[in-house]
Design an enzyme around this catalytic site. Sequence first.
Site, mmCIF file in Angstrom:
data_model
loop_
_atom_site.group_PDB
_atom_site.id
_atom_site.type_symbol
_atom_site.label_atom_id
_atom_site.label_comp_id
_atom_site.label_asym_id
_atom_site.label_seq_id
_atom_site.Cartn_x
_atom_site.Cartn_y
_atom_site.Cartn_z
ATOM 1 N N ARG A 141 0.810 -1.225 0.000
ATOM 2 C CA ARG A 141 0.000 0.000 0.000
ATOM 3 C C ARG A 141 0.842 1.273 0.000
ATOM 4 N NH1 ARG A 141 -4.716 -1.093 4.570
ATOM 5 N NH2 ARG A 141 -5.565 -3.041 3.730
ATOM 6 N N ASP A 199 -3.710 4.389 4.168
ATOM 7 C CA ASP A 199 -2.663 4.069 3.192
ATOM 8 C C ASP A 199 -3.197 3.388 1.939
ATOM 9 O OD1 ASP A 199 -3.288 1.636 4.316
ATOM 10 O OD2 ASP A 199 -1.271 1.190 5.041
ATOM 11 N N ASP A 200 -4.472 3.020 1.922
ATOM 12 C CA ASP A 200 -5.065 2.460 0.693
ATOM 13 C C ASP A 200 -5.913 3.499 -0.038
ATOM 14 O OD1 ASP A 200 -7.041 2.540 2.585
ATOM 15 O OD2 ASP A 200 -7.775 0.497 2.260
ATOM 16 N N ASP A 242 -12.358 7.074 14.050
ATOM 17 C CA ASP A 242 -13.112 8.038 13.246
ATOM 18 C C ASP A 242 -14.491 8.323 13.847
ATOM 19 O OD1 ASP A 242 -13.992 5.482 12.664
ATOM 20 O OD2 ASP A 242 -13.861 5.676 10.489
ATOM 21 N N HIS A 284 -13.196 1.646 0.107
ATOM 22 C CA HIS A 284 -13.464 0.319 -0.448
ATOM 23 C C HIS A 284 -14.757 -0.281 0.109
ATOM 24 C CE1 HIS A 284 -12.282 -1.583 3.336
ATOM 25 N NE2 HIS A 284 -11.175 -0.850 3.325
#
Length: 313
Positions: free
Chosen positions: A73, A147-148, A230, A254
């Site tokens: 990633r 990181d993705d 979050d 995703h």
Amino acid sequence: MTPGKMEICQPLKRQAILLFMVIATVLCLLGTGRYYEQKDRYQHVIFKGHPKTPNINFIFYTVKTSKKFYDSRLDVVLKTWFQKVKNNVFFISDEGDKEYDKRTGHRLVSTNCPTTHARADLCCKLDYEFSLLATQQASRWWCHFDDDDYVNVRNLEKLLRKYDWRKPWYIGRRTVDSYKARINGTKYPYQFAHGGSGFCMTTVLAKQMTPWIGEGKFMQTCEDFHLTDDCAVGFIVTHLLNVSLTESVLFHSHWERLKNLTEETLHEQISLSYKNHNRISLSKDKAKFDEKQDPTRLLSFHCLIYPKDKLCL
């Protein structure tokens, strides 16, 4: 229990409690010392060698990563959008790596946070992100990504310039309409921007969050609220501070079906992501790399919007 045994047990009990308190204090001091050592180190890096460009302090980026994802990633991020804002980005990880520390310009922060997706572990990394932000006194916005994520930094800056950075703004994308936090038997409604697609807030708003986050406080906040990273940010902002979430559909993770994004509108988005075969679709005639070279399809997408970059020549 006989009186004689009670007399023996009570001093032993007091000694055990005293020993536990001593050990807990030592561990706390060691952890605090490691935290401030890291903070001091990276505070020096943040202010070192920044080029004098008009937008250098507009956005401060932090990216959550892990050593197990460096090759799969982080490598993609470093080859693509990082190159456009490299002096403004820090990578918050659980473990260091000499090669990647060099590639990031020594902006890879090893936190010693555990590597799992447990609530406390996620909140540990975000607390480091927030503490680094506290050293960025000239920044107007803070944006968090994973990181993705691929970030179209031009589109992000264009969006944020529509809002007054001197006021509290919280911008991102929800996964559901609303949540309720259950605290001490009472439910409290709140909203949160999904960290997997990224979120941004003005540093003015971030400063208002300091009673609950930064310098180690956020882990306890997450435990008190029974929320992950979050979600806890969203609860603090939308419920405790009463600042509404400003939603943008240009952020993507995703968790949605990314193939539904049309090729003609990809360049309009702010963040894109991937997971296994859930990724954006590019026609072969527009893709710079084949799927073996570019399983995420984000290298090829980067070359569509930056065809003159070294990666794309």
